[in-house]
Every structure is written in C-alpha cells, then in structure tokens.
Design a protein around this motif. Structure first.
Motif, short mmCIF file in Angstrom:
data_model
loop_
_atom_site.label_atom_id
_atom_site.label_comp_id
_atom_site.label_asym_id
_atom_site.label_seq_id
_atom_site.Cartn_x
_atom_site.Cartn_y
_atom_site.Cartn_z
N GLY A 96 8.71 -56.37 38.21
CA GLY A 96 8.84 -57.24 37.05
C GLY A 96 7.47 -57.64 36.49
O GLY A 96 7.27 -57.67 35.27
N ARG A 97 6.53 -57.93 37.37
CA ARG A 97 5.18 -58.29 36.93
C ARG A 97 4.51 -57.11 36.23
O ARG A 97 3.83 -57.28 35.22
CB ARG A 97 4.35 -58.75 38.13
N LEU A 98 4.69 -55.92 36.80
CA LEU A 98 4.11 -54.74 36.17
C LEU A 98 4.69 -54.50 34.78
O LEU A 98 3.96 -54.17 33.83
CB LEU A 98 4.34 -53.51 37.05
N LEU A 99 6.00 -54.66 34.66
CA LEU A 99 6.63 -54.45 33.35
C LEU A 99 6.14 -55.49 32.34
O LEU A 99 5.94 -55.19 31.16
CB LEU A 99 8.15 -54.50 33.48
N ASN A 100 5.91 -56.70 32.80
CA ASN A 100 5.36 -57.73 31.92
C ASN A 100 3.94 -57.39 31.48
O ASN A 100 3.55 -57.65 30.33
CB ASN A 100 5.37 -59.10 32.62
N ILE A 101 3.16 -56.80 32.38
CA ILE A 101 1.81 -56.36 32.02
C ILE A 101 1.89 -55.30 30.93
O ILE A 101 1.16 -55.34 29.93
CB ILE A 101 1.06 -55.82 33.25
N GLU A 102 2.79 -54.34 31.11
CA GLU A 102 2.93 -53.28 30.10
C GLU A 102 3.45 -53.85 28.79
O GLU A 102 3.02 -53.42 27.71
CB GLU A 102 3.87 -52.18 30.61
N LEU A 103 4.34 -54.82 28.86
CA LEU A 103 4.86 -55.45 27.65
C LEU A 103 3.74 -56.14 26.87
O LEU A 103 3.70 -56.10 25.64
CB LEU A 103 5.95 -56.46 28.01
N SER A 104 2.80 -56.74 27.62
CA SER A 104 1.71 -57.46 26.94
C SER A 104 0.75 -56.51 26.24
O SER A 104 -0.01 -56.92 25.36
CB SER A 104 0.93 -58.31 27.96
N GLU A 105 0.78 -55.22 26.62
CA GLU A 105 -0.15 -54.26 26.04
C GLU A 105 0.51 -53.28 25.08
O GLU A 105 -0.17 -52.40 24.52
CB GLU A 105 -0.87 -53.49 27.15
N THR A 106 1.81 -53.38 24.88
CA THR A 106 2.48 -52.45 23.98
C THR A 106 2.02 -52.65 22.55
O THR A 106 1.68 -53.76 22.13
CB THR A 106 4.01 -52.61 24.07
N THR A 107 2.02 -51.56 21.79
CA THR A 107 1.61 -51.63 20.38
C THR A 107 2.79 -51.96 19.47
O THR A 107 2.61 -52.12 18.26
CB THR A 107 0.99 -50.30 19.94
N GLU A 108 3.99 -52.03 20.06
CA GLU A 108 5.16 -52.40 19.26
C GLU A 108 4.99 -53.85 18.77
O GLU A 108 4.61 -54.73 19.55
CB GLU A 108 6.44 -52.29 20.10
N PRO A 109 5.26 -54.09 17.49
CA PRO A 109 5.10 -55.46 16.97
C PRO A 109 6.12 -56.42 17.58
O PRO A 109 7.33 -56.20 17.51
CB PRO A 109 5.34 -55.29 15.47
N VAL A 110 5.61 -57.48 18.20
CA VAL A 110 6.46 -58.49 18.84
C VAL A 110 5.84 -59.86 18.59
O VAL A 110 4.68 -60.09 18.95
CB VAL A 110 6.59 -58.26 20.37
N ASP A 111 6.63 -60.79 18.00
CA ASP A 111 6.11 -62.14 17.85
C ASP A 111 6.28 -62.89 19.17
O ASP A 111 6.99 -62.45 20.07
CB ASP A 111 6.79 -62.89 16.70
N GLU A 112 5.65 -64.04 19.29
CA GLU A 112 5.61 -64.75 20.56
C GLU A 112 6.99 -65.22 21.00
O GLU A 112 7.32 -65.21 22.19
CB GLU A 112 4.64 -65.93 20.50
N THR A 113 7.82 -65.64 20.05
CA THR A 113 9.17 -66.08 20.40
C THR A 113 9.99 -64.94 20.98
O THR A 113 10.67 -65.08 22.00
CB THR A 113 9.89 -66.66 19.16
N THR A 114 9.88 -63.77 20.33
CA THR A 114 10.60 -62.59 20.83
C THR A 114 10.05 -62.15 22.17
O THR A 114 10.80 -61.77 23.08
CB THR A 114 10.49 -61.43 19.82
N ARG A 115 8.73 -62.22 22.32
CA ARG A 115 8.11 -61.81 23.59
C ARG A 115 8.62 -62.65 24.75
O ARG A 115 8.89 -62.14 25.84
CB ARG A 115 6.59 -61.92 23.49
N GLU A 116 8.79 -63.94 24.52
CA GLU A 116 9.30 -64.81 25.58
C GLU A 116 10.74 -64.46 25.93
O GLU A 116 11.13 -64.47 27.11
CB GLU A 116 9.21 -66.27 25.15
N SER A 117 11.55 -64.11 24.94
CA SER A 117 12.93 -63.71 25.22
C SER A 117 12.96 -62.38 25.97
O SER A 117 13.84 -62.16 26.83
CB SER A 117 13.73 -63.60 23.92
N LEU A 118 11.99 -61.50 25.71
CA LEU A 118 11.92 -60.22 26.42
C LEU A 118 11.49 -60.45 27.87
O LEU A 118 11.96 -59.76 28.78
CB LEU A 118 10.96 -59.27 25.73
N ARG A 119 10.63 -61.43 28.09
CA ARG A 119 10.26 -61.77 29.47
C ARG A 119 11.48 -62.28 30.25
O ARG A 119 11.65 -61.97 31.43
CB ARG A 119 9.15 -62.82 29.48
#
Length: 218
Positions: A96-119
């Motif tokens: 889960g931590r690794l996937l969160n690291i990859e999520l933080s570096e993705t080039t796909e456009p994600v706003d902060e509210t959406t990013r939190e829901s993805l976490r």
C-alpha cells in the motif's frame, strides 16, 4: 618453512592477492546504490557502496520506513535487486505504501481532493474491501501507479520477518541467494533481529553481524 605454517598461510590472502582482487571485474564495476534523494546521493558520490552498512536512526513516526522503502524501490526501478525485511509491517501494508508512492509521482492529473479519495481506495484494497480490478477501475491515476509498481515487482522482495527465525543466518541467506551480488538489503528494524544476547548489547552485535554480511556478499 614448517608444514604447519604453510598450511596456516593458505587460509589467508597476502597483500599481492588482495591487489589482484582489486582488478576483479565484478568489484571494479559495481555501481553505487543511489537512494534517490538527490542531495544525499551527491554527498555520497552517487550513493552507498554494496559492501557498506548504513544505520538509519530517528524518533518513531518521523518517516524512516517510508524513506528506506523508497530507497529499495528506487534501486529496483533502476534495474537492481532489493529486499525489504520488516519486523514491524505486513507485506500488504508495504505494498500500500509503495502504491501511494507511485500515485504521488504519476503524471495523470489529480487534484488534492481526488488524491485523498484515491488513498482511501488503496486502503480499501489492502484491507480486502475491493479487488484489484475494482481498484484499477477507480481512476486512471491508480492504473498508472499500479503499472509503475508492477514494472519492478520482480526485483523487489518484501519479507515479513519473524521474531524467532529471521536471525543473522537467515538474513545472510537472503543477502546471498535472494538479493545477490551488488544488491540492497534493508532490515526494519535492527533491534528486532533475534539474538541470544543481552538486550543492552543487541543493537551493537546485530549491527556487527550485518556488517559482516555486507562485506562478505557485497
């Protein structure tokens, strides 16, 4: 020269042999292991060397696990092999931590509210509330993060350590036969490695044992 002296000397290497070993291709061409943290790697002339032991210390919850896990991930992403041996965290938690690291570096456009829901969605996945297919259907950013994770998944080993069996002998086996020559092994954390000694001396003795493993197996 007595036969006993000659026999004893066969067990040790004179300076001439050590000088020859410096030209061994495997040793000469072992690259440093970059941490992925640019200022630190610059100070280390590219990263740590494969025969070294590095001790990471800090108060609880300051980010030691995330930092060291990201180091292992960076080595694997660069094509090397790494093992993360954890006495504290489950393999699912580390994924889960690794996937969160990859999520933080993705080039796909994600706003902060959406990013939190993805976490939160990642936590659901790790907790078994949703399947991998359902996770990937959630958002393009999660699909990109998962794809980045699988790109190095064959080179990064997450090991759930045991307080009774993951001793220095087992760690030596992992270093030699799982990580291999020139790889990275991270132990989280040192004080949990089982050892028949006083708790007051455990850290020093385990560190000494890990240093022996690093030097013997590069």
């Amino acid at each position: 020269m007595s036969s006993s002296l000659a026999a004893a000397r066969r067990h040790y290497q004179p300076l001439l042999g050590l000088l020859a070993d410096l030209d061994d291709e495997r040793i000469m061409h072992l690259p440093p292991l970059p941490t992925g943290y640019s200022p630190l790697d610059s100070l280390l002339d590219g990263g740590f060397r494969s025969h070294e032991l590095a001790l990471l210390a800090g108060k609880p919850a300051v980010g030691k696990t995330v930092m060291s896990l990201q180091w292992a991930r960076n080595v694997a992403k660069a094509g090397g092999h790494a093992a993360y041996i954890s006495f504290e965290h489950s393999q699912e938690s580390l994924i889960g931590r690794l996937l969160n690291i990859e999520l933080s570096e993705t080039t796909e456009p994600v706003d902060e509210t959406t990013r939190e829901s993805l976490r939160r969605r990642i936590r659901d996945w790790i907790g078994g509330i949703c399947t991998t297919a359902e996770l990937l259907e959630t958002h393009a950013a999660l699909r990109a993060a998962h794809e980045a994770l699988t790109d190095y998944a064959t080179r990064l080993f997450l090991v759930r350590a045991s307080l009774t069996s993951t001793d220095l002998s087992e760690l030596s086996t992992i270093a030699r036969h799982v990580v291999g020559y020139g790889g990275l092994m991270i132990v989280d954390y040192l004080q949990k490695v089982p050892l028949d000694t006083s708790p007051y001396h455990r850290a020093a003795e385990v560190a000494a044992g890990l240093k022996e493993i690093a030097m013997a197996d590069h």
